[in-house]
Scaffold this active site. Structure first.
Site, PDB file in Angstrom:
ATOM      1  N   ALA A 169      15.849  18.338 -86.787  1.00 10.12           N
ATOM      2  CA  ALA A 169      14.173  19.403 -86.391  1.00 10.12           C
ATOM      3  C   ALA A 169      13.423  18.869 -87.017  1.00 10.12           C
ATOM      4  CB  ALA A 169      15.003  20.475 -85.710  1.00 10.12           C
ATOM      5  N   CYS A 170      12.283  18.994 -86.213  1.00  9.93           N
ATOM      6  CA  CYS A 170      11.014  18.980 -86.406  1.00  9.93           C
ATOM      7  C   CYS A 170      10.301  19.862 -85.732  1.00  9.93           C
ATOM      8  CB  CYS A 170      10.734  17.110 -86.382  1.00  9.93           C
ATOM      9  SG  CYS A 170       9.988  16.699 -84.845  1.00  9.93           S
ATOM     10  N   SER A 171       8.593  19.683 -85.405  1.00  9.35           N
ATOM     11  CA  SER A 171       8.020  20.888 -85.634  1.00  9.35           C
ATOM     12  C   SER A 171       8.074  21.042 -83.841  1.00  9.35           C
ATOM     13  CB  SER A 171       6.153  20.763 -85.831  1.00  9.35           C
ATOM     14  OG  SER A 171       5.854  20.495 -87.113  1.00  9.35           O
ATOM     15  N   SER A 231      11.914  14.232 -86.058  1.00  7.16           N
ATOM     16  CA  SER A 231      12.518  14.293 -86.506  1.00  7.16           C
ATOM     17  C   SER A 231      13.617  12.936 -85.477  1.00  7.16           C
ATOM     18  CB  SER A 231      13.227  16.286 -85.450  1.00  7.16           C
ATOM     19  OG  SER A 231      12.660  15.531 -84.217  1.00  7.16           O
ATOM     20  N   ILE A 291      10.988  22.729 -83.585  1.00  4.91           N
ATOM     21  CA  ILE A 291      11.307  24.539 -84.032  1.00  4.91           C
ATOM     22  C   ILE A 291       9.649  25.280 -83.231  1.00  4.91           C
ATOM     23  CG2 ILE A 291      10.527  25.796 -85.728  1.00  4.91           C
ATOM     24  CD1 ILE A 291      12.521  24.302 -87.043  1.00  4.91           C
TER      25      ILE A 291
END
Length: 230
Positions: free
Chosen positions: A173-175, A194, A216
């Protein structure tokens, strides 16, 4: 004068935002004899003058796996069957199937808030070194008003391996996440931090790698369990 040229992306998640900067952002002062000789050797990264070897320290390093073209990364991700899951499915997999949410955002963002139970290994970090190349990149970021430029974390895989074995079930996961799905405007989908992390993981032998669709941001938006370290 030997000029240093650089290209950077203030937002690693979006390859379309890459910028190139010209003229040079950094120059090196050499004595007049070396300078005049070097002009006749233009286009070479290093030259030898008798016993003295001059290296252009601001030459861009060789491309790393993370810097491969998105088209190449996307093909590998599809071949390795790295699929995207929405945040509710990710939560279910985390609770029922022992999946680990690997949050690859910068450490400061992770500490501020993250999915409950997630672990953090940042795929990009603040530029730490002070080599000529790094100074040039810092200057390029500053030119656009960005004073905390980031660079690829060279210890990413090593850090993941210290926390998760190769058989671990991982949701990266990233932003905001990306997508491998083609659209009219994005025929190759959209790269993200990600997906870069997922690409590195499968290249290094991780077998169960998923991607968090919406990132996220979507997790928080839907009010799913989160925690903070601050």
């Amino acid at each position: 004068m030997v000029a240093a040229f650089t290209s950077i992306s203030p937002h690693p998640s979006f390859s379309s935002l890459y910028h190139k900067f010209h003229p040079s952002l950094l120059a090196y002062s050499l004595n007049s004899s070396i300078e005049s000789t070097n002009l006749s050797n233009r286009g070479r990264n290093s030259s030898t003058y008798g016993p003295l070897r001059i290296q252009n320290a601001a030459t861009k390093p060789a491309k790393s796996p993370a810097e491969e073209d998105w088209k190449t990364k996307r093909q590998v991700l599809l071949e390795k069957k790295v699929r995207s899951v929405d945040v509710k499915e990710a939560l279910r997999l985390q609770k029922e199937n022992n999946f680990v949410i690997l949050d690859v955002r910068p450490e400061a963002e992770f500490k501020e808030a993250h999915p409950a139970g997630a672990i953090n290994v940042q795929i990009y970090r603040l530029i730490k070194e002070w080599t000529a190349w790094d100074i040039a990149r810092r200057a390029a970021f500053a030119f656009f008003g960005i004073f905390q430029g980031t660079e690829e974390n060279p210890e990413f895989i090593q850090s993941v391996e210290s926390k998760l074995d190769k058989d671990a079930k991982i949701i990266v996961a990233c932003s905001a996440g990306g997508t491998t799905r083609p659209t009219q405007n994005l025929p190759e989908g959209q790269q993200s931090r990600s997906f870069i992390a997922a690409y590195l993981l499968v290249l290094n032998g991780y077998k169960n790698v998923y991607h968090l669709d919406g990132g996220i941001y979507q997790w928080f938006k839907e009010g799913l369990p989160s925690e903070s370290e601050e």
